[in-house]
Design a protein around this motif. Structure first.
Motif, PDB file in Angstrom:
ATOM      1  N   ASN A  64       0.826  -1.217   0.000  1.00 24.69           N
ATOM      2  CA  ASN A  64       0.000   0.000   0.000  1.00 24.69           C
ATOM      3  C   ASN A  64       0.855   1.260   0.000  1.00 24.69           C
ATOM      4  OD1 ASN A  64      -2.559  -1.125  -0.084  1.00 24.69           O
ATOM      5  ND2 ASN A  64      -2.713  -1.331   2.135  1.00 24.69           N
ATOM      6  N   LEU A  87       0.975   4.359  -2.577  1.00 30.54           N
ATOM      7  CA  LEU A  87       0.684   5.703  -2.061  1.00 30.54           C
ATOM      8  C   LEU A  87       1.810   6.693  -2.345  1.00 30.54           C
ATOM      9  CD1 LEU A  87      -1.250   7.412  -0.203  1.00 30.54           C
ATOM     10  CD2 LEU A  87       0.065   6.517   1.742  1.00 30.54           C
ATOM     11  N   ASN A 146      -8.918   7.571  -3.511  1.00 29.26           N
ATOM     12  CA  ASN A 146      -8.243   6.267  -3.416  1.00 29.26           C
ATOM     13  C   ASN A 146      -7.242   6.237  -2.272  1.00 29.26           C
ATOM     14  OD1 ASN A 146      -9.642   5.285  -5.636  1.00 29.26           O
ATOM     15  ND2 ASN A 146      -8.070   5.956  -7.096  1.00 29.26           N
ATOM     16  N   ASP A 147      -6.441   7.296  -2.141  1.00 28.23           N
ATOM     17  CA  ASP A 147      -5.380   7.322  -1.138  1.00 28.23           C
ATOM     18  C   ASP A 147      -5.919   7.434   0.286  1.00 28.23           C
ATOM     19  OD1 ASP A 147      -3.526   7.005  -3.117  1.00 28.23           O
ATOM     20  OD2 ASP A 147      -3.013   9.131  -3.263  1.00 28.23           O
ATOM     21  N   SER A 148      -7.074   8.101   0.464  1.00 30.13           N
ATOM     22  CA  SER A 148      -7.696   8.164   1.795  1.00 30.13           C
ATOM     23  C   SER A 148      -8.079   6.768   2.266  1.00 30.13           C
ATOM     24  CB  SER A 148      -8.947   9.052   1.770  1.00 30.13           C
ATOM     25  OG  SER A 148      -8.595  10.408   1.627  1.00 30.13           O
ATOM     26  N   ASN A 193       1.836   9.520  -5.309  1.00 31.81           N
ATOM     27  CA  ASN A 193       0.992  10.706  -5.108  1.00 31.81           C
ATOM     28  C   ASN A 193       1.496  11.579  -3.975  1.00 31.81           C
ATOM     29  OD1 ASN A 193      -0.701  10.120  -7.240  1.00 31.81           O
ATOM     30  ND2 ASN A 193      -2.159   8.983  -5.977  1.00 31.81           N
ATOM     31  N   SER A 202      -7.382  10.761  -7.003  1.00 33.51           N
ATOM     32  CA  SER A 202      -6.210  10.325  -6.233  1.00 33.51           C
ATOM     33  C   SER A 202      -6.487  10.381  -4.738  1.00 33.51           C
ATOM     34  CB  SER A 202      -4.999  11.193  -6.580  1.00 33.51           C
ATOM     35  OG  SER A 202      -4.652  11.072  -7.934  1.00 33.51           O
ATOM     36  N   ILE A 251      -6.654   3.983   1.191  1.00 31.55           N
ATOM     37  CA  ILE A 251      -5.394   3.257   1.416  1.00 31.55           C
ATOM     38  C   ILE A 251      -4.812   3.593   2.791  1.00 31.55           C
ATOM     39  CG2 ILE A 251      -2.973   3.116   0.689  1.00 31.55           C
ATOM     40  CD1 ILE A 251      -3.968   3.341  -2.210  1.00 31.55           C
ATOM     41  N   TYR A 285      -2.880  15.866   1.643  1.00 30.89           N
ATOM     42  CA  TYR A 285      -1.851  14.806   1.662  1.00 30.89           C
ATOM     43  C   TYR A 285      -0.982  14.900   2.917  1.00 30.89           C
ATOM     44  CZ  TYR A 285      -2.935  12.273  -2.521  1.00 30.89           C
ATOM     45  OH  TYR A 285      -3.557  11.451  -3.424  1.00 30.89           O
TER      46      TYR A 285
END
Length: 592
Positions: A467, A471, A557-559, A474, A554, A561, A490
Motif C-alpha cells: 500500500n 501511495l 483512493n489514497d484516503s 501521489n 487520487s 489506502i 496529503y
C-alpha cells in the motif's frame, strides 16, 4: 556433515567388530538393549513431566541454585543430560530463558548424570537383574498399549527400566564370555599416557553411544568383570564426561547465537572439569579411598569407588565453575557475536531455527519475537520513509504536524527493492515455521488459532508495504504542490499514519502495553471515520472547485489506502504487544 557421517561409521565399526570376533555380539546386544531402555525411560517420563518440565524451565531463571537443582533432578529422572541440553537450548534460542539460567541447568545436568552410575552400581551389578527385568518389560508393554497418556508413560518407564537392567545383564555375560578369549586388562596402561589414551577412549565411546550415561554403564560393567583396571576406569569416566559435549554441540548447529553460546558453555565446563580431574586424579583417588573407608566400602569394591569418583569430580567442577560464570558469559558473547549488518539483523531471521519447533512454547515465542522484530525494524522504516518522514522524528517528542510540514524532501527510497531485501525472505520463513508448528503440535483450537493470527499479522505487514508503494507516487507529487488544498490533504494523510506509528512505538516501549489498547482502538476508528470520502471533505473540495478531478480521484483512493494502512498497523501491534502475554499464557495452560 559430521552427524551424517557418524551413523554409517558406527554401522561399519559394528559390522567389522562382529565379523572379526562373533563373541562380542552379547556385549553389542547389551549396549543396544540398554540404549533402548534409556530411550523408553526418557519417553515415559516425558509423558508425566513434559508440561511441568517446560514450566519449571521457564521459572528457573531467577536463582542459580534453582537452575542447577532443576538440571540435576530432571537429568537424574530422565537419565539423559542430552535431552535436558536440547530442551534448554531450544528455550534459550526462543528467548524464554536467559543464558545465565541455561548454564545453571547444564551444570546441574552434569551432576544428574552421576545417578546412572549409582543405579548401575547399587542394582545392576549386585542383583540377578534378569529375574525381575523380564517381568518389568512384560508388564510395561501391557501398559504401553493402553489409551491413557499416563498409563502409557508408566508402561514406558517400567519397560525402560527392564530393558536398562537387561542390557547390563547382557553386557556382563558378554564380558564374561569375552574374557575367556581375550583379557582386556592385559592392555592396561599406567602413568601419563595411560591417562591420555583411556580418556580419549572414553570420549570415543560416548561419541559412538551418544550418551555419557550409557558409556558409564558400559565402563562399570567392564570394571565389574575385571576387563579394565580401576585406574584406567577413572580416565574412561573423565573421557565420557568430556565426550557428552559433542551431543550439545551437534544440537546447537541449527540454533541461533544463543544456542551456540550455551553449547559453548557446556563444552567449557566439561573440558575444564575433565582437565582438573586428570591433573588432580591422584588426589581425587586418595579422597575416594578416604570416603570409602569412612562409609565402610571395601577397598576392592571398585564399582562403588568409581561411582564416588564420578560424583566428586562433577560436583567439584560445578563448585569451581560457579564463580566463573560471568567471565564465561563475557567470553561466549565475544566469541559468538550476532552480526549487525542489515542482512543479518532484518532480512534474515534471528529467532527461527529447527530447535524452536521442539516445543509449542518455544515455537510461539520465537514466531512472536521474529514478527515483532520485522515489524519494528523493516516495516517502521519503509512506512515512514515511504511517506518522506524520518523515523527518528516520529520516535521523538516534536509535534507531528510540525514534522509533517517541514518534511518536504523526497527521501528517494525504492519500496519494491526494500521489500525484496528486507521483508520477503523473513516473511516466508515466518509463514513456513508457523505452518510447521501448526502441523506438528496437537493443541486446543484457540492455541492453534494463535499461529494463524501470527501469519495474518505478517500478511498485514506485507500488504502495508504494498500500500505504501502505491501511495508514495501521489505523496511525492502533492506534498509540495502549488495547490494548497491538495497539499494540505496529503499532509493530513501523512499525519494520520505518523500518529499511528508514534503510538505503536510508545506502546512497544511500555512495560505495560495494555494501557495503550484504548488509544490504538480510537486511532483505528478515527482512521476510517476521517476518510476524505466519508467525512465529506472530498465533496466540499470538488463543489468549491478547490481541486481538479484527477486530484479528487487520487485523494479518494489514497484516503482509503491510508485508512487500511492504519488499520493493519494497529491490528498487528495489538497482537504483538498487547495480546502476546495472553497467547503464551493460554498455550502454557494447554500444554500443562
Amino acid at each position: 556433515m559430521f552427524r551424517k557421517l557418524l551413523f554409517p561409521l558406527i554401522l561399519c565399526l559394528l559390522a567389522w567388530a562382529l565379523f572379526i570376533n562373533p563373541a562380542i555380539k552379547d556385549i553389542a546386544a547389551g549396549i543396544a538393549i540398554l540404549l533402548l531402555g534409556m530411550t523408553m525411560l526418557e519417553q515415559g517420563f516425558n509423558a508425566f513431566v513434559e508440561g511441568p518440565l517446560q514450566k519449571l524451565l521457564l521459572r528457573a531463571t531467577n536463582k542459580l541454585y534453582k537452575s542447577i537443582g532443576l538440571g540435576f533432578v530432571t537429568t537424574a529422572l530422565l537419565q539423559s543430560s542430552s535431552l535436558i541440553s536440547v530442551i534448554t537450548i531450544a528455550f534459550l534460542s526462543a528467548g524464554l530463558i536467559e543464558l545465565y539460567a541455561g548454564i545453571g541447568i547444564i551444570f546441574g545436568a552434569n551432576i544428574g548424570t552421576t545417578a546412572t552410575a549409582w543405579l548401575v552400581a547399587i542394582f545392576g551389578l549386585k542383583i540377578k537383574v534378569s529375574a525381575f527385568a523380564l517381568p518389568m518389560i512384560a508388564f510395561g508393554v501391557l501398559f504401553i498399549f493402553q489409551k491413557s497418556k499416563n498409563l502409557k508413560g508408566f508402561g514406558y518407564v517400567l519397560a525402560g527400566l527392564g530393558f536398562f537392567f537387561l542390557g547390563i545383564d547382557y553386557m556382563k555375560v558378554g564380558f564374561d564370555i569375552y574374557q575367556d578369549r581375550i583379557d582386556l586388562a592385559n592392555y592396561a596402561m599406567t602413568g601419563f599416557w595411560g591417562l591420555i589414551v583411556f580418556t580419549f577412549i572414553g570420549i570415543l565411546i560416548t561419541l559412538v553411544l551418544q550418551s555419557s550415561s550409557a558409556a558409564m554403564a558400559l565402563i562399570l560393567t567392564a570394571l565389574a568383570v575385571g576387563h579394565i583396571t580401576y585406574n584406567n576406569s577413572l580416565a574412561l569416566a573423565v573421557g565420557a564426561n568430556i565426550g557428552t559435549t559433542i551431543t550439545a554441540i551437534l544440537g546447537s548447529l541449527g540454533t541461533n547465537v544463543s544456542g551456540k553460546r550455551l553449547a559453548g558453555a557446556h563444552f567449557i565446563f566439561n573440558l575444564v572439569t575433565g582437565l582438573i580431574a586428570l591433573i588432580f586424579i591422584n588426589q581425587l583417588r586418595f579422597l575416594v579411598d578416604d570416603i570409602a573407608l569412612l562409609v565402610g566400602i571395601a577397598d576392592t569394591n571398585y564399582i562403588f569407588k568409581l561411582s564416588i569418583f564420578h560424583s566428586i569430580f562433577n560436583v567439584l567442577g560445578v563448585l569451581i565453575m560457579i564463580p566463573l560464570i560471568p567471565s564465561i558469559i563475557k567470553l561466549l558473547n565475544k566469541f559468538f557475536v550476532e552480526k549487525l549488518s542489515d542482512k543479518d539483523t532484518i532480512a534474515y531471521p534471528v529467532y527461527l531455527n529447527d530447535s524452536i519447533l521442539a516445543y509449542p512454547q518455544t515455537a510461539l515465542k520465537a514466531l512472536l519475537d521474529e514478527s515483532r522484530r520485522l515489524f519494528e525494524n523493516a516495516t517502521f522504516e519503509i512506512v515512514s520513509h515511504g511517506l518522506n518522514l524520518h523515523r527518528e522524528d516520529i520516535k521523538g517528542q516534536e509535534k507531528l504536524k510540525k514534522i509533517v510540514e517541514k518534511s518536504k524532501e523526497d527521501l528517494e527510497i525504492d519500496v519494491e527493492t526494500l521489500y525484496y531485501n528486507k521483508i520477503k525472505i523473513i516473511y516466508s520463513k515466518i509463514i513456513k515455521y508457523a505452518t510447521l508448528a501448526q502441523s506438528k503440535f496437537s493443541l486446543a483450537p484457540k492455541n492453534m488459532e494463535a499461529f494463524t493470527q501470527i501469519k495474518l499479522a505478517n500478511r498485514n505487514v506485507v500488504e502495508t508495504i504494498k500500500n505504501v508503494r502505491g501511495l508514495r507516487k501521489n505523496v511525492n507529487q502533492y506534498m509540495n504542490s502549488e495547490n494548497a488544498y491538495i497539499k494540505k490533504e496529503y499532509n493530513r494523510l501523512r499525519h494520520k499514519i505518523s500518529q499511528v506509528l508514534r503510538e505503536i512505538y510508545v506502546t512497544g516501549l511500555d512495560s505495560n502495553p495494555e494501557i495503550h489498547a484504548k488509544k490504538l482502538k480510537k486511532l483505528k476508528r478515527k482512521a476510517v471515520k476521517n476518510d476524505a470520502l466519508v467525512d465529506g471533505t472530498l465533496d466540499k473540495l470538488i463543489r468549491d472547485n478547490k481541486i481538479s478531478s484527477v486530484m479528487a480521484t487520487s485523494l479518494a483512493n489514497d484516503s482509503d489506502i491510508v485508512a487500511d494502512i492504519s488499520k493493519k498497523l494497529i491490528e498487528t501491534a495489538e497482537l504483538l504487544y498487547i495480546k502476546q502475554d495472553s497467547l503464551l499464557a493460554n498455550l502454557e495452560e494447554d500444554v500443562n
